[in-house]
Motif scaffolding. Sequence first.
Motif, short mmCIF file in Angstrom:
data_model
loop_
_atom_site.label_atom_id
_atom_site.label_comp_id
_atom_site.label_asym_id
_atom_site.label_seq_id
_atom_site.Cartn_x
_atom_site.Cartn_y
_atom_site.Cartn_z
N PRO A 227 9.12 -8.56 0.53
CA PRO A 227 8.90 -7.68 1.69
C PRO A 227 10.20 -7.36 2.44
CG PRO A 227 7.33 -9.51 1.67
CD PRO A 227 8.33 -9.79 0.60
N ILE A 228 10.43 -6.08 2.64
CA ILE A 228 11.67 -5.61 3.28
C ILE A 228 11.60 -5.82 4.79
CG2 ILE A 228 13.03 -3.55 3.81
CD1 ILE A 228 12.01 -2.42 1.09
N ASN B 211 3.09 -7.26 0.33
CA ASN B 211 4.50 -7.11 0.02
C ASN B 211 5.24 -6.23 1.03
OD1 ASN B 211 6.60 -7.97 -1.62
ND2 ASN B 211 6.61 -6.03 -2.76
N LYS B 212 4.70 -6.11 2.26
CA LYS B 212 5.42 -5.34 3.26
C LYS B 212 5.45 -6.07 4.59
CE LYS B 212 3.51 -1.45 4.78
NZ LYS B 212 2.77 -0.15 4.74
N THR B 213 6.33 -5.63 5.46
CA THR B 213 6.42 -6.27 6.77
C THR B 213 6.00 -5.29 7.86
OG1 THR B 213 8.67 -5.56 7.23
CG2 THR B 213 8.41 -7.67 6.09
N ILE B 214 5.50 -5.84 8.93
CA ILE B 214 5.35 -5.11 10.18
C ILE B 214 6.39 -5.72 11.11
CG2 ILE B 214 3.87 -4.83 12.20
CD1 ILE B 214 2.36 -5.22 8.78
#
Lengths: 289, 289, 289, 289
Positions: free
Chosen positions: B236-237, B283-286
């Motif tokens: 996750p970026i 697989n992502k960020t908030i």
Amino acid sequence: MISKGKLKRAKLLISCPEKPGIISSVTNFLLEHKANIVHFDQHTTDPQAGMFFMRIEFDLEEFDSSFEKLEQDLHVMARDYALDWQLGSKEKRKRMAIFVSKADHCLSELIWRWKSKEIPVDIPMVISNHSDLKELVEGNGIPFYHIPMSKETKEDAEQKALELLKGNIDFIVLARYMQILSPKFISKFPNQIINIHHSFLPAFVGANPYVRAFNRGVKLIGATAHYVTNDLDEGPIIEQDVQRINHRYTAEDLKTAGRHVERRVLAEAVSWHVEDKVLVHGNKTIVFT
Amino acid sequence: MISKGKLKRAKLLISCPEKPGIISSVTNFLLEHKANIVHFDQHTTDPQAGMFFMRIEFDLEEFDSSFEKLEQDLHVMARDYALDWQLGSKEKRKRMAIFVSKADHCLSELIWRWKSKEIPVDIPMVISNHSDLKELVEGNGIPFYHIPMSKETKEDAEQKALELLKGNIDFIVLARYMQILSPKFISKFPNQIINIHHSFLPAFVGANPYVRAFNRGVKLIGATAHYVTNDLDEGPIIEQDVQRINHRYTAEDLKTAGRHVERRVLAEAVSWHVEDKVLVHGNKTIVFT
Amino acid sequence: MISKGKLKRAKLLISCPEKPGIISSVTNFLLEHKANIVHFDQHTTDPQAGMFFMRIEFDLEEFDSSFEKLEQDLHVMARDYALDWQLGSKEKRKRMAIFVSKADHCLSELIWRWKSKEIPVDIPMVISNHSDLKELVEGNGIPFYHIPMSKETKEDAEQKALELLKGNIDFIVLARYMQILSPKFISKFPNQIINIHHSFLPAFVGANPYVRAFNRGVKLIGATAHYVTNDLDEGPIIEQDVQRINHRYTAEDLKTAGRHVERRVLAEAVSWHVEDKVLVHGNKTIVFT
Amino acid sequence: MISKGKLKRAKLLISCPEKPGIISSVTNFLLEHKANIVHFDQHTTDPQAGMFFMRIEFDLEEFDSSFEKLEQDLHVMARDYALDWQLGSKEKRKRMAIFVSKADHCLSELIWRWKSKEIPVDIPMVISNHSDLKELVEGNGIPFYHIPMSKETKEDAEQKALELLKGNIDFIVLARYMQILSPKFISKFPNQIINIHHSFLPAFVGANPYVRAFNRGVKLIGATAHYVTNDLDEGPIIEQDVQRINHRYTAEDLKTAGRHVERRVLAEAVSWHVEDKVLVHGNKTIVFT
């Protein structure tokens, strides 16, 4: 000294193998042709055995005759020094064909910059595989040609486009043209077709890139303008830029943001091409901004 | 009302399946615990059946006892509402281990932001597979552990690192650590290992990316900070940024520019992690900045 | 052709009133001195009666003797053509004095870029009106001089600084030096003192700019690096940049963000000065990046 | 649970003096009105005695009736809690009047974003003190009113504009309108007039800012979009951005670059205003992007 008002601006781009004295030779040559140099940019990949790139902006007295003489003499000089060269001027406006499909954002941007005289170019025609943008194009006084294209009709369609283009244009801009041009077509316009496409960090090659970028939660989306070669989206890059996004952006918002980067990046690239600021060497560009 | 001076700031991160009334429940819960909410950020992927993310910054009176009580009661609430949660505070400084190899740019940036109190963190140790940066680390009063690592010794080396880390740290930063950690190691620190790597538009996957980016004439180079998962460089970026370059940059200059983006992007990502601004979902960020 | 390894890079900066043939003359001159031109940038404010600026990067064979010869002959040429010129080379490292007060962010950045060899410069001394940064400076092997300064002692203090500097340095960087230098002092280092200060859109001239920028809710904060003239903060601008902020930033966070822009902008400006990329004309710069 | 298709999105903006339990009260209130919260942003200047700002995006079932009910009940709640509030929805499109003079760049951008549905707004009229842009406006199907304005006729002209606007619009955009509106006119549209103007670091207040910025050699030019107050160009800032330029840009090129920043910044600001993302407090904005 003649009055400044009569001076007109021209630009010379030169690429050649590195050779001692080349700058002196070219500047002496221009001096003999009564050119007043305004900007001079030069770049060498390797001063011993590399490639040499040069961009000169200069003012000419008695433009019409001196430009013609310069052009003739450049042919001779080019032979002696193995130069690739290109001579341009706002007085000799480039003619740009635009290829579009259905999306209008890049087309609108180019038309706006053309109408506002920011990009000094002529637009003899817009060619599209759809008729959606006919009204927008013709409403701005530009001829619009609808050439449908499918896998089966591709060869014919390209042939038809070639006939329209022949002798009437200097370069082509693919402003979100959603067809892949054939190697045969591309080969007729080396470094004369500019394309724009979305770009991400990392890249999302293949289908639905925006959805995948959204699912990965990228923080930047970008666009790349490049010359078209046979390697799809792999030609020499002219310009790139990005825009910051955040987790509140939907996949649709990402596309919207993408459109804004695309039109900005494409317009810059076209502007530099028109002003003879771009030199191509192998698969990369030298952009003298 | 007690004097403002006694108030101390805490942060609560919550993820859970969307459910009506969840915001009310949480804010009522905080109200009962005498929390004065300062910032409140919330995001829902889909209000009907999506995931719900929330970040609340609040001030607590009588911090020590109320923080503890809050933590206990959150365990109960989490069970009832199927919440994932995380409670943080500057008063409970996170402990960060840094892994490095030979390059010092990311390490130096982190140390500088730590010393200047911009990133409120403790650094109990730096672990390296080389000894080059020992002096820099120890000169700043941080314990340095040299754990050489080769394919053969990897398992032992990771075991040694795990023993040093155990109970002593809250998260790990790979500040240009040039070894690939094993899935076994990574599994012990889910979303608790931050990595930094170069990024380009387009990507140049594989060896010598800077040389290939140079040969392609890219106009931007970038960096991506992400949480480490078993998919190399695919986690996750957290943050990304780019820097503009031009044709005058050598491949070496590209690396230099890359270093600057890397240290800036990594430091931002670490700062947000420390301030409990990052939530991971799939697989992502908030990131609530 | 001699082996490439023996070549060493030099840079020539030239300003002069516009005159036909000047490029040819200079390139012929360099050709005679066996210089292999690598980069050539030129700019004219007006080709008829303007000022002419030129930057040439070139490789010299048998560096030591040819550099010296070139320098001698440039004195002659300069007289004939009314040239201002400056000849530099990495082989002749510039010597930079740094003036600081209490803030360490700009100093740390310069030291880091110096140690990492990104800025090829010597740092013979750091001078400060406080002793706070003594340890940081001396810990990096750089002599530190504490010269307290008050309104009453200013003249003496500047005199003391001048004695330390005399013959030992080529330029000065004010890395958050919170004293105003006297016109007498400044006059000894024309276009050789670089300063950094915060900048906003719009400007907040006077006291407490960050608090006022915060109260106005600016969305960007910036920094400007410039050469010092007698007009406080009004000298020729070398570099500027901005950073995006939002309403969640406190006035303190604005200062933190400001520090990051300041160190980045100052380091770039110093780097360009060291690499002889900056020409000054009146109150503006031409930066050949 | 009703089908998702029937849900419609609304937005609530709230400002009030800080008071414990306010978030709970508002979220409970929305819960009772069957609102499914999608985004929730909140900001407090000081949790003890500051101002409280909140933006909530939510989906409503049976939109028409529930929106009306919500609006009615908000009036009651607002009285009890001393709330300033604003309720919006794409279903209730805002009506935007555009004021222009001769420059078309900002107008064209707004029209393009309106036609491409990026900015969901109605444009009932464009008012201009010149007739140059009549064709562009009417060609897009928007009524155009030419109201000449001079010092002598200002009062009458503003009166005429007010009559056209009355009851027909929700906010005004000054898209390069080169007249100064009177305090009387402005007072009728508090925080409902958006203006765009160029910005520099440093500022160049007064005449010919681009020429002066050129003479100073600035490296960035910018633009600021703000709400109009009686202090000329000093109202609450909504958005700002900059563009990098270099010494090759003429004063004319600076203006061109300025136009691009202006249209981008203005379009963003208008977009945020339309989507109810901007809260004004004193002379600053809170923008929940």
